[in-house]
Write a protein that holds these residues in place. Structure first.
Motif, PDB file in Angstrom:
ATOM      1  N   SER A 156       0.852  -1.184   0.000  1.00 60.40           N
ATOM      2  CA  SER A 156       0.000   0.000   0.000  1.00 60.40           C
ATOM      3  C   SER A 156       0.883   1.228   0.000  1.00 60.40           C
ATOM      4  N   PHE A 157       0.474   2.234  -0.732  1.00 59.07           N
ATOM      5  CA  PHE A 157       1.086   3.562  -0.600  1.00 59.07           C
ATOM      6  C   PHE A 157       0.097   4.403   0.175  1.00 59.07           C
ATOM      7  N   GLY A 158       0.393   4.639   1.436  1.00 58.17           N
ATOM      8  CA  GLY A 158      -0.586   5.346   2.262  1.00 58.17           C
ATOM      9  C   GLY A 158      -1.855   4.526   2.303  1.00 58.17           C
ATOM     10  N   GLY A 195       0.058  -6.604 -18.155  1.00 57.61           N
ATOM     11  CA  GLY A 195      -1.112  -5.953 -17.571  1.00 57.61           C
ATOM     12  C   GLY A 195      -1.171  -4.518 -18.001  1.00 57.61           C
ATOM     13  N   PRO A 196      -2.329  -3.892 -17.799  1.00 53.74           N
ATOM     14  CA  PRO A 196      -2.484  -2.513 -18.228  1.00 53.74           C
ATOM     15  C   PRO A 196      -1.675  -1.566 -17.336  1.00 53.74           C
ATOM     16  N   SER A 197      -1.543  -0.352 -17.774  1.00 51.83           N
ATOM     17  CA  SER A 197      -0.783   0.650 -17.041  1.00 51.83           C
ATOM     18  C   SER A 197      -1.384   0.870 -15.645  1.00 51.83           C
ATOM     19  N   GLY A 198      -0.506   0.920 -14.650  1.00 52.67           N
ATOM     20  CA  GLY A 198      -0.973   1.230 -13.297  1.00 52.67           C
ATOM     21  C   GLY A 198      -1.466   0.021 -12.529  1.00 52.67           C
ATOM     22  N   CYS A 199      -1.293  -1.201 -13.076  1.00 47.96           N
ATOM     23  CA  CYS A 199      -1.849  -2.362 -12.384  1.00 47.96           C
ATOM     24  C   CYS A 199      -0.894  -2.884 -11.316  1.00 47.96           C
TER      25      CYS A 199
END
Ligand SMILES: Nc1ncnc2c1ncn2[C@@H]1O[C@H](COP(=O)(O)OP(=O)(O)OP(=O)(O)O)[C@@H](O)[C@H]1O
Ligand SMILES: [Mg+2]
Lengths: 354, 262, 290
Positions: free
Chosen positions: A12-14, A36-40
């Motif tokens: 987790s980020f924050g 996978g898609p961007s940001g996954c």
């Protein structure tokens, strides 16, 4: 016992959880792609393996050793970055020598190893160049040589090809795979290009929103997608809504007709259950072949000429179906507005678990 | 990680103390004028002094003249060099950087020798001549900043293409220069202008050696003769610097915005 | 060929006409004055070539002025560079909140321009005999600053004052260079087994030293030419080169105009050398900043 093991890894980020329960094990010498898609969360998982991020939960083991308390510089991992990240103040040879130098290797050893590495990437003649004097493809090969010089336990590649143009991308991915085979090094290769992943991997991990949706060989992933996301992301599938008519007879109702599929494909869905079925564009054809046993009539809505194939889209009772046919100069392609019939084999129908 | 952040905060904290304490001290000192209590008497006294207004407005006028002449000289030159004589660029750039090498006091020393009452061009003889020398001196000092700002602005608009487009529409060169080029490099001119303004208004050496009734020499005079007014003036000068920096930031941001929008 | 020749010439003439105003300005108000002084430094009062003036620069009071000037400039440049670098590193690499960074940068923009007479006033109000810090040290901590021999009108005082514009200048010039350090470089170094110190020694310092050292020289030249702060702070009590030159211009205190030119020439040489090395180093540094 696998070589590289990730169990229940979370990050987790924050307040934002970007990697949920991530599990996988990789055998020694295996070449695994993260797709996978961007940001996954592909980069995040890679950075946890390298030690740049601490997992919020779970364990990462390499060769049976828990990596939790090891700093990145003690893990002996090779990493190649999307933006090459060569040290700009060093020549090619000095870049490749960097890891050996900080490890305190002797001068002759360093020289021999650098030469060996540069020969491996076929750039021996550019040893004295600086990074800014080289093309992107050459820089990325140097980055690969630099990462391999220390004989790392695991090689991590984070979209190493995405800054390069299409031709180089293909030749370099083959080169990477050949080098990996030759050295037998355990490798994780991150990409969001499905063709890239399918063509060079032993296994592929398809990631979606911080979860490994499916882990399998390229043909598993392509032919037997485990989730609707995988089916949609890998290849361009026709997705049709359907209903199970009779579970025992393995008949389902699709686009107004009833078809019989291999019972195993049903995955245990009961009578009357709403299911999603998928058909690959290449499974459909305008001409009836001896093995095709289902036909769908519809109105052609678009025809796209893609070179060797022509992709046609048609509307079948409100659902869009697209299919490919080989470009044949002797044959007239369908026209928009035509009524056409698409043929396929019932056994090609995939049922996607909802 | 924790260590890094700790040292960073420490560095910022130490610097903040070094930079803020003198400001606080100056503020405090400037308010000590009335015995036993803090007051703004010093500021009142500063603003009441007629020479404050006189010298300040003199310096502002000189600064504005410098900016106007400087822009009229530098914009066409930068344009011409980019368009017609790119081979001269290194030379022109070298010349515009020279004022960083030759200190202002040396330049003004040269003026006093070249243009004094017994020379071929006795500019120091008359007030107008001395004012002109001062303006040229300010222009020289601001040359590196002004030229750089204008040249950067020109790079972003590609003057050659703009000129060809205007020419193909039948425009003549004064039209091109004043209707096409100037408006497009205005933000560059503006950010150069604020730096010029800041330099010119506070400059001490040049006006002092030219015996001009400017703000800088006035400040020094007050400093030598008064106790509480100097810190008040320092606070005023600091506030003015803030304003010009904020204006520079706004114009450069506008410039970036304009460049980004293309 | 013959037909195009006049055309070419006409174009050449318009080309030069276009740049003539600037050339005239630069020659009259920048180059000629400098050349006049520099050549004057090599002439005796009768107009004969001589090196006498340059030799005379080494007479004790002028030499002392150069030495103290160089010392103050060097000290304020080095101090400004070290502190400025630490501050720049803190805001660029220190993972501080974004507002700290923009606050520091904006403040540095202001402070680097806050020089001259007002700066002198500010430091007199701070560390002068009646300055706030002096008084607080005396009344609250029982520490008499001036009893230790401290004097604002001295080497230490001037250095401390100059640093007020030197530090911000350093921050403004070096922060972009530090920002140019890619995160991947440090990560690549660390996966390759390097300690943070090895990374700094083998990558960061080689990349940064041209800009840091170059900026140091710029700060040096900057302090060396600063007149107003020194004059306003010390009157003419401190024997530094700009003040000597200032007095010489006012009233020929050296009783030899050509010696005055030589003093000016010496200043140009010193600021010139440091500036040229600065520019050269910057060009070197930009090679990697693509
Ligand atoms: N340091 C960070 N702080 C906060 N959020 C982060 C951080 N790093 C990554 N994220 C978030 O985590 C998510 C996953 O990021 P990640 O970089 O792993 O994606 P990715 O799969 O590699 O994507 P891409 O294909 O674009 O590289 C993103 O939503 C991103 O915004
Ligand atoms: Mg990524």
């Amino acid at each position: 016992m696998s070589y590289l093991e990730l169990s229940h890894v979370q990050k987790s980020f924050g307040p934002v959880k970007v990697v949920h329960d991530f599990n996988m094990s990789i055998e020694e010498g295996e070449f695994v792609s993260f797709l996978g898609p961007s940001g996954c969360g592909k980069t995040t998982v890679l950075r946890m393996i390298a030690g740049f991020e601490n997992p919020t939960g779970g364990t990462i083991k390499i060769g049976g050793v828990d990596q939790a308390n090891l700093k990145p510089n003690r893990r002996n991992i090779g990493m190649v970055f999307q933006a090459y990240a060569l040290f700009p103040n060093m020549t090619v040879a000095e870049n490749v020598a960097f890891g050996l130098k900080v490890a305190g290797a002797s001068k002759p050893d360093i020289e021999a190893r650098v030469k060996e590495m540069l020969d491996l990437i076929h750039l021996g003649h550019l040893a004295e160049r600086y990074p800014y004097q080289m093309s992107g493809g050459q820089q990325q090969r140097v980055a690969l040589a630099r990462a391999l010089a220390n004989k790392p336990k695991v090689l991590l590649l984070d979209e190493p090809l995405s800054a390069l143009d299409a031709k180089i991308r293909v030749s370099l991915r083959e080169e990477i795979r050949a080098i990996q085979r030759k050295l037998g090094i355990t490798t994780i290769f991150v990409t969001h290009d499905q063709e890239e992943a399918l063509s060079i991997s032993d296994r592929i991990v398809v990631m979606n929103a911080g979860i490994a949706d499916q882990i399998g060989t390229p043909s598993d992933i392509y032919n037997r997608p485990a989730t609707r996301f995988v089916a949609g992301f890998v290849g361009t599938l026709n997705i049709l809504e359907a209903k199970v008519e009779n579970r025992d007879a393995a008949t389902v109702r699709v686009a107004g007709r009833s078809i019989t599929i291999p019972p195993a494909n049903l995955n245990g869905a009961g009578d009357g259950a709403a299911i999603t079925v998928a058909l690959r564009p290449e499974a459909l054809s305008l001409s009836k072949s001896p093995s095709s046993d289902v036909a769908l009539d519809g109105r052609v809505t678009s025809v796209n000429f893609l070179g060797s194939v022509i992709r046609t889209r048609m509307d079948v009772e409100g659902q869009q179906v697209s299919f490919d046919m080989f470009n044949n100069p002797g044959l007239q392609p369908p026209q928009i507005g035509d009524i056409a019939t698409a043929h396929f084999k019932a056994s090609d129908v995939l049922v996607i678990p909802n | 990680m924790i260590g890094k952040r700790f040292w960073s905060w420490l560095a910022v904290f130490v610097a903040a103390v070094y930079f803020i304490v003198p400001l606080l001290a100056t503020m405090e000192f400037s308010m000590r004028m009335r015995r036993g209590t803090y007051s703004f008497d010093a500021y009142r006294s500063v603003f009441a002094d007629q020479r404050f207004a006189e010298t300040f407005s003199y310096s502002v006028v000189m600064a504005l003249i410098t900016i106007a002449i400087g822009a009229l000289l530098i914009v066409p030159t930068a344009y011409w060099v980019r368009l017609r004589m790119p081979y001269l660029r290194p030379v022109v750039e070298f010349v515009t950087l020279l004022p960083l090498v030759v200190p202002a006091i040396v330049i003004i020393f040269g003026y006093l020798r070249l243009y004094n009452s017994s020379s071929w061009l006795p500019l120091t003889n008359t007030d107008m001549g001395a004012n002109a020398l001062l303006v040229f001196g300010f222009m020289t000092m601001s040359l590196p900043y002004m030229y750089r700002a204008v040249d950067t602005a020109m790079r972003t608009i590609d003057v050659a293409v703009l000129t060809e487009a205007a020419e193909s529409l039948g425009a003549r060169w004064p039209t091109i220069l004043f209707r096409c080029i100037f408006p497009n490099v205005l933000t560059g001119v503006l950010s150069g202008a604020f730096i010029t303004f800041a330099i010119a208004v506070g400059e001490y050496t040049m006006p002092s050696l030219l015996n001009r009734p400017a703000f800088g020499p006035y400040l020094a005079l007050i400093g030598a003769n008064k106790a509480y007014e100097p810190p008040a003036l320092a606070m005023i000068a600091f506030a003015m610097t803030w304003v010009s920096i904020i204006l520079i930031n706004i114009t450069t941001r506008l410039q970036k915005g304009a460049a980004g929008a293309r | 060929m013959a037909a195009t020749q006049p055309l070419l010439n006409r174009r050449l003439i318009t080309d030069w006409l276009g740049i003539a105003p600037f050339a005239l300005f630069a020659i009259m108000f920048l180059i000629a004055p400098t050349v006049y002084l520099v050549s004057g430094a090599f002439l005796d009062p009768n107009g004969n070539l001589t090196l006498r003036n340059l030799v005379d620069l080494f007479q004790p009071n002028i030499l002392a002025a150069y030495i103290i000037s160089i010392k103050i400039s060097a000290a304020s440049a080095i101090g400004g560079a070290i502190i400025g670098f630490a501050l720049a590193a803190a805001i660029s690499l220190g993972s501080l909140p974004a507002w700290v960074r923009s606050a520091v940068l904006t403040f540095c923009g202001v402070a680097s321009n806050f020089a001259g007479v007002p700066l002198a006033f500010a430091f007199l109000a701070t560390l002068g005999r009646l300055g706030l810090v002096t008084i607080i040290l005396r009344d609250v901590f029982g520490f008499n600053l001036y009893a230790t021999g401290f004097n604002l009108l001295s080497f230490l005082g001037l250095t401390l004052t100059y640093m007020y514009f030197q530090i911000p200048l350093m921050v403004l010039i070096v922060t972009p260079a530090l920002d140019g350090l890619k995160r991947e470089w440090s990560e690549a170094a660390s996966v390759l087994g390097a300690t943070p110190w090895q990374y700094w020694r083998m990558v960061v310092i080689p990349i940064l030293w041209p800009s840091v050292f170059g900026t140091l020289l710029l700060l040096f030249a900057n302090a060396f030419g600063a007149v107003a702060t020194a004059v306003a702070l010390t009157g003419s009590s401190l024997n530094i080169v700009p003040i000597v030159l200032f007095a010489q211009i006012r009233g020929d205190v050296l009783h030899n105009p050509n010696l005055g030119y030589a003093v000016a020439f010496g200043m140009v040489v010193i600021t010139g050398i440091s500036n040229f090395i600065y520019i050269w180093l910057r060009m070197r540094a930009e090679r990697w900043q693509k």
